[in-house]
Enzyme design. Structure first.
Site, PDB file in Angstrom:
ATOM      1  N   TRP A  99      13.274 -32.497 -13.560  1.00  0.00           N
ATOM      2  CA  TRP A  99      14.004 -32.182 -14.788  1.00  0.00           C
ATOM      3  C   TRP A  99      14.495 -30.740 -14.758  1.00  0.00           C
ATOM      4  CZ3 TRP A  99      15.732 -36.367 -16.453  1.00  0.00           C
ATOM      5  CH2 TRP A  99      14.953 -37.531 -16.515  1.00  0.00           C
ATOM      6  N   ASP A 166      12.307 -26.695 -22.338  1.00  0.00           N
ATOM      7  CA  ASP A 166      12.407 -28.147 -22.427  1.00  0.00           C
ATOM      8  C   ASP A 166      10.999 -28.660 -22.704  1.00  0.00           C
ATOM      9  OD1 ASP A 166      12.508 -30.878 -22.003  1.00  0.00           O
ATOM     10  OD2 ASP A 166      13.455 -30.771 -20.023  1.00  0.00           O
ATOM     11  N   LYS A 190       9.425 -39.411 -25.652  1.00  0.00           N
ATOM     12  CA  LYS A 190       8.116 -39.312 -24.998  1.00  0.00           C
ATOM     13  C   LYS A 190       6.995 -39.190 -26.023  1.00  0.00           C
ATOM     14  CE  LYS A 190      10.513 -39.024 -21.182  1.00  0.00           C
ATOM     15  NZ  LYS A 190      11.156 -37.786 -20.768  1.00  0.00           N
TER      16      LYS A 190
END
Ligand code: PLP
Length: 356
Positions: A99, A166, A190
């Site tokens: 990511w 993030d 998530k």
């Protein structure tokens, strides 16, 4: 059979959040209409949005000067919006996984990217510690929880430059000192709600303004002027987030959630560390509370498929590790009950009794 949902994302949500969302689809607060068929500018939706933004601020103790907004496009869209809005010359990034790499790739479209440190040399099994950030960086970007590898930065780091994080997979899993960040963002799917909504916590005054023209929808200022309502926001996904936030508040807030997350993770890591057959993949001081990754020791490698099948027959879902790590990943997000962690541990013990 009871299912134990260890999916990495989209992933387990509080049962009550799912039930109340289902009710709101049929009849929102008894108004005789579905949440799905009312205007996003109606009083009914405005009060949902206000409560969601308010609870987010309350639960994370978000200080004055910060705004919470909900956008589409996922965390991946933020990878592009961040440099579009804030990168003039150079930005610093910490490379801790796929990511982070995707965020770096987008930033390179807009300027120079300084990767201050990387754990790619060991397949991202640790969080780099010693690095320096160039003095002319417009901002410093980190990924606090590396969902695929199971590593996590579980404290608020000091950054002399505007810090952007993030937090897709560990938002609301622990108290955060928001004042140390200029921006925190993530996809909801998530730890917060369904796919389709992205949260952004931002203090625009802490960030540099890019000297370029930015298309309206990709400009944070647009969404800050009319918080989450410049265009039609993902109304259903926001509603489920609200139900999750109410659930967190009822449980005693983020501190109480953190204590539960620590207990769950310690239980499982302890079993892995004392196992004959299994071994953790991440260095101990970098381990995630949210995604617990482990593999079989070399001499038992050929038993991985058998354990997967064994666990599946006991109702364990989603424990297959990401293809870039292999082995197993148990995602133990906020909504995961300790009983499911215990069920996985029982399965591990039982499997070892037969096979080790
Ligand atoms: C899942 C994930 C993403 C990607 O989110 P999308 O909403 O699918 O764009 C980004 N960062 C992290 C840490 C993630 O876990």
């Amino acid at each position: 059979m009871k299912k134990h949902n260890f999916n990495a994302g989209p992933s387990i949500l509080p049962q009550i959040a799912i039930e109340n969302s289902a009710k709101a689809i049929l009849n929102l607060n008894g108004i005789g209409l579905s949440l799905l068929e009312i205007s996003h500018r109606s009083k009914d939706f405005q009060s949902i949005l206000d409560e969601t933004m308010g609870l987010f601020k309350e639960l994370l103790a978000i200080p004055e000067g910060y705004e919470v907004i909900f956008l589409g496009g996922g965390a991946s869209m933020q990878f592009c919006m961040i440099p579009y809005n804030f990168l003039n010359k150079k930005a610093a990034y910490l490379e801790t996984g796929v990511w982070a790499q995707k965020a770096i790739k987008e930033a390179k479209f807009f300027g120079e990217v300084n990767v201050v440190a990387s754990s790619a040399d060991k397949n991202f099994t640790y969080i780099p510690k010693n690095y320096s950030i160039p003095v002319d960086a417009d901002y410093f970007h980190i990924t606090t929880n590396n969902t695929i590898y199971g590593s996590e930065i579980r404290h608020d780091i000091e950054s002399p430059f505007p810090l952007i994080a993030d937090m897709s997979s560990d938002i609301l899993s622990r108290p955060v000192d928001v004042s140390k960040y200029a921006m925190i963002y993530g996809g909801a799917q998530k730890n917060l709600g369904p796919a389709g909504v992205t949260f952004v916590i931002i203090n625009e005054s802490l960030l540099p303004k890019a000297e370029r023209k930015i298309p309206t929808m990709l400009n944070y200022s647009t969404h800050l002027k009319e918080p989450s309502l410049y265009n039609t926001p993902p109304v259903f996904a926001i509603y489920t987030c609200l139900e999750t936030l109410r659930w967190i508040k009822n449980l005693g807030g983020v501190k109480a959630i953190e204590a539960m997350n620590i207990s769950k993770a310690e239980l499982l890591y302890n079993v892995i560390d004392n196992s004959k057959m299994f071994v953790g993949t991440v260095e101990k001081d970098s381990r995630s509370l949210m995604n617990i990754c482990f593999v079989m020791k070399d001499q038992y490698k050929d038993k991985e498929d058998a354990f997967m099948e064994f666990a599946k027959n006991k109702g364990m879902l989603g424990i297959k590790g990401h293809r870039s790590v292999g082995g197993f990943r148990a995602s133990t997000y906020n909504a995961m009950p300790i009983e499911s962690v215990q069920a996985l541990i029982d399965a591990i013990h039982e499997f070892e009794k037969i096979n080790a």
